[in-house]
Write a protein that holds these residues in place. Sequence first.
Motif, PDB file in Angstrom:
ATOM      1  N   ASN A 134      17.860  24.254  -3.878  1.00 11.16           N
ATOM      2  CA  ASN A 134      17.720  25.238  -2.826  1.00 11.16           C
ATOM      3  C   ASN A 134      17.213  26.545  -3.389  1.00 11.16           C
ATOM      4  N   CYS A 135      16.447  27.288  -2.566  1.00  7.31           N
ATOM      5  CA  CYS A 135      15.952  28.570  -3.054  1.00  7.31           C
ATOM      6  C   CYS A 135      17.036  29.640  -3.031  1.00  7.31           C
ATOM      7  N   PHE A 136      18.207  29.297  -2.492  1.00  7.42           N
ATOM      8  CA  PHE A 136      19.345  30.199  -2.561  1.00  7.42           C
ATOM      9  C   PHE A 136      20.249  29.719  -3.703  1.00  7.42           C
ATOM     10  N   PRO A 137      20.801  30.605  -4.506  1.00  6.64           N
ATOM     11  CA  PRO A 137      21.481  30.221  -5.746  1.00  6.64           C
ATOM     12  C   PRO A 137      22.648  29.259  -5.539  1.00  6.64           C
ATOM     13  N   SER A 138      22.780  28.339  -6.484  1.00  7.74           N
ATOM     14  CA  SER A 138      23.956  27.481  -6.616  1.00  7.74           C
ATOM     15  C   SER A 138      24.206  26.592  -5.404  1.00  7.74           C
ATOM     16  N   LYS A 139      23.157  26.155  -4.762  1.00  9.92           N
ATOM     17  CA  LYS A 139      23.346  25.252  -3.632  1.00  9.92           C
ATOM     18  C   LYS A 139      22.405  24.064  -3.757  1.00  9.92           C
ATOM     19  N   GLN A 140      22.838  22.925  -3.214  1.00  6.41           N
ATOM     20  CA  GLN A 140      22.003  21.733  -3.122  1.00  6.41           C
ATOM     21  C   GLN A 140      21.951  21.323  -1.662  1.00  6.41           C
ATOM     22  N   VAL A 141      20.919  20.638  -1.269  1.00 11.44           N
ATOM     23  CA  VAL A 141      20.811  20.206   0.124  1.00 11.44           C
ATOM     24  C   VAL A 141      20.190  18.818   0.170  1.00 11.44           C
ATOM     25  N   ASP A 142      20.688  17.997   1.089  1.00 11.02           N
ATOM     26  CA  ASP A 142      20.088  16.697   1.368  1.00 11.02           C
ATOM     27  C   ASP A 142      19.224  16.822   2.617  1.00 11.02           C
ATOM     28  N   TRP A 143      17.921  16.578   2.469  1.00  7.11           N
ATOM     29  CA  TRP A 143      17.028  16.572   3.629  1.00  7.11           C
ATOM     30  C   TRP A 143      16.778  15.119   4.006  1.00  7.11           C
ATOM     31  N   ALA A 144      17.686  14.562   4.830  1.00  7.59           N
ATOM     32  CA  ALA A 144      17.604  13.145   5.165  1.00  7.59           C
ATOM     33  C   ALA A 144      16.804  12.874   6.432  1.00  7.59           C
ATOM     34  N   ASN A 145      16.577  13.898   7.239  1.00  2.06           N
ATOM     35  CA  ASN A 145      16.003  13.662   8.556  1.00  2.06           C
ATOM     36  C   ASN A 145      14.662  14.358   8.762  1.00  2.06           C
ATOM     37  N   LEU A 146      13.965  14.659   7.691  1.00  2.00           N
ATOM     38  CA  LEU A 146      12.654  15.285   7.805  1.00  2.00           C
ATOM     39  C   LEU A 146      11.649  14.196   8.135  1.00  2.00           C
ATOM     40  N   GLU A 147      11.175  14.173   9.375  1.00  2.00           N
ATOM     41  CA  GLU A 147      10.359  13.065   9.849  1.00  2.00           C
ATOM     42  C   GLU A 147       8.880  13.295   9.586  1.00  2.00           C
ATOM     43  N   LEU A 148       8.142  12.210   9.554  1.00  2.00           N
ATOM     44  CA  LEU A 148       6.691  12.270   9.462  1.00  2.00           C
ATOM     45  C   LEU A 148       6.124  11.056  10.182  1.00  2.00           C
ATOM     46  N   TYR A 149       5.147  11.309  11.067  1.00  2.00           N
ATOM     47  CA  TYR A 149       4.514  10.241  11.824  1.00  2.00           C
ATOM     48  C   TYR A 149       3.011  10.336  11.630  1.00  2.00           C
ATOM     49  N   ALA A 150       2.385   9.190  11.436  1.00  2.00           N
ATOM     50  CA  ALA A 150       0.939   9.136  11.254  1.00  2.00           C
ATOM     51  C   ALA A 150       0.324   8.346  12.399  1.00  2.00           C
ATOM     52  N   VAL A 151      -0.647   8.951  13.064  1.00  2.00           N
ATOM     53  CA  VAL A 151      -1.397   8.250  14.096  1.00  2.00           C
ATOM     54  C   VAL A 151      -2.668   7.717  13.445  1.00  2.00           C
ATOM     55  N   ILE A 152      -2.755   6.398  13.312  1.00  2.00           N
ATOM     56  CA  ILE A 152      -3.898   5.728  12.692  1.00  2.00           C
ATOM     57  C   ILE A 152      -4.931   5.418  13.769  1.00  2.00           C
ATOM     58  N   PHE A 153      -6.202   5.669  13.477  1.00  2.00           N
ATOM     59  CA  PHE A 153      -7.238   5.448  14.479  1.00  2.00           C
ATOM     60  C   PHE A 153      -8.563   5.130  13.786  1.00  2.00           C
ATOM     61  N   PRO A 154      -9.499   4.500  14.501  1.00  2.00           N
ATOM     62  CA  PRO A 154     -10.824   4.230  13.931  1.00  2.00           C
ATOM     63  C   PRO A 154     -11.519   5.537  13.555  1.00  2.00           C
ATOM     64  N   LEU A 155     -12.254   5.503  12.487  1.00  2.00           N
ATOM     65  CA  LEU A 155     -12.895   6.704  11.951  1.00  2.00           C
ATOM     66  C   LEU A 155     -13.787   7.391  12.993  1.00  2.00           C
ATOM     67  N   GLY A 156     -14.354   6.628  13.899  1.00  2.00           N
ATOM     68  CA  GLY A 156     -15.228   7.208  14.913  1.00  2.00           C
ATOM     69  C   GLY A 156     -14.525   8.134  15.882  1.00  2.00           C
TER      70      GLY A 156
END
Length: 578
Positions: A134-156
Amino acid sequence: MGSINSELAFGELGGTLPPNNIHAISVSLPTWEATIGWVSKDPAVVRRMQTGYPRFFIHRYIDELAGKIARRYQEDHNLYQPDSNSPALHCMLFPSAYHSDKCEEFLKRNNICETQKNPIKTLNLGLATIKTKNCFPSKQVDWANLELYAVIFPLGLLPIAKSFWQHTGFGISSRYAHFYLKRVDGVLVRCSSPCERCKAKKVEKLTREHELDQLTSNHLPSVVEDLRCKSILGQRLANLHPKSSKIMESKDIFIYSTGMCAFTNLANASWEMRLGNSCEFVCYGFLYVDIFKVLEKVLGIKTTLYGHASTSDLDDLEHSLRKNRHIIAVVVEIPQNPLLGSPDLCRLKRLANEFNFLFIVDDTIGTPVNVNILPQVDVIVTSLSKMFSGACDVMGGAITLNPDSPFASRLRNTLSSNYIDTYFPLDAAIMEFNSRDFVERVIKASKNAEVICDLLRFHESTCVQTVYYPKGSPTQKFYDWYRKPDGGYGYLLSVIFKRPAQAISFFDALDVAKGPSLGTNFTLSCPYTLLAHYKELEWAAKYGLQENLVRISVGLEDLEILKSRVKAALEAAEQAGT
């Protein structure tokens, strides 16, 4: 208040603005010719672009992450162009299933090249728990729910996908992508409708060594600190508005990842709340280009533009309402960009009350430091990316509800029920840090701009044709109605020269940063009409946006230095006119 180094080198074509900042949200286009090269897609200019405004330019971290995901998906499914190893697919990245679903729907509505082999699909990239300092001193954090979704599509479909990315502001940020590139131990790819090959299939590890571009990009706030930052942002915005009969609270503020994301969510909420036969938005005044486009192109909502914002425009609107026209909302800016006129909010509010439509105002340029408009409107939408941040290195947006509005309760409930917090924690932390001296910066930039406006107007007898600024404008009285006792007239102005050659000479000689965006701590200029409306110049000209218009967002530089630079540019313009 942040200081401005007058010696910063702003001149490199395609360089980041601010210089040497990988997360900068503007790019240097130092000459008139360079601007034309960018908007006309001249390869000699395009290949030098290191970055760009995030909704118009896919940041290299985002592009790299999207490329990895698309290539792996293609490899797994053997999807390449016939008789070639060239990629057949691309993807866009979003922070939630809601945003990726909207993109997928948009692509399918506008699909011109989907085949059975190359379908449009949404991939759910599951993120394993990641422990990060963590950018704040002496702390740790679990980021378990940071989502990411990719929409795949034809290049055109890439141009259509980019238009969705641009107009909605729904995409992930450069810091979001950087986090994934640096920290993800692995992602689990799942199609929204999984095929056999995709079920529970591990993608390659995305972890790789990057040099730290900035110290902060190696850290994330804790969950507690993230919530605290966002709460502070909401309360900071609430505190800028004078108290109404009902106490404004942070629950009346909704924070989003971009200004356009805020507006798109507000438009969706307004549509859900529409009454009876209401099915139309009205844009009163020549608003920011993507407001109109997201309403019509993405959301499919009929939208009428009253681009002159004249008394006759307002008369026509009122006459049509009395003839049983039903509208959902009227959207205005105060003042308007780039001609800096101010609408008659009082009359518009009377019409809103009488005909029961939502009155939405964008105060990004006016700012709540200079004007008190909340009592006259139902809701304010703001791009926090501009002067609220000032540093030009982070995006953000906000919706502010008027608690006295007759729509307040319904709008609050609708926005709350649909709200998804996708503001990346590090972006929120940087926005909170940047905005601590917002009030002081607005005051100084507004004072500087007023002096520069006077300087330009002094040259109306030689090379300057018109200076657009709220003070001295034909609509100044409307601005003054809502100007706070100590408020100024804002940091933005535009100027038109008597001859095109004078505009070009002035712009090229003006020794300030040049590129897209506004509201930066440093002075930033651009040939606005060319940059925003290059493919529709004749249409823009109908509303007063001449091709040779130069827009200047005045910053915090020492005023004497700034004046000397403007004077030198005016001398160049005068010489071009002889």
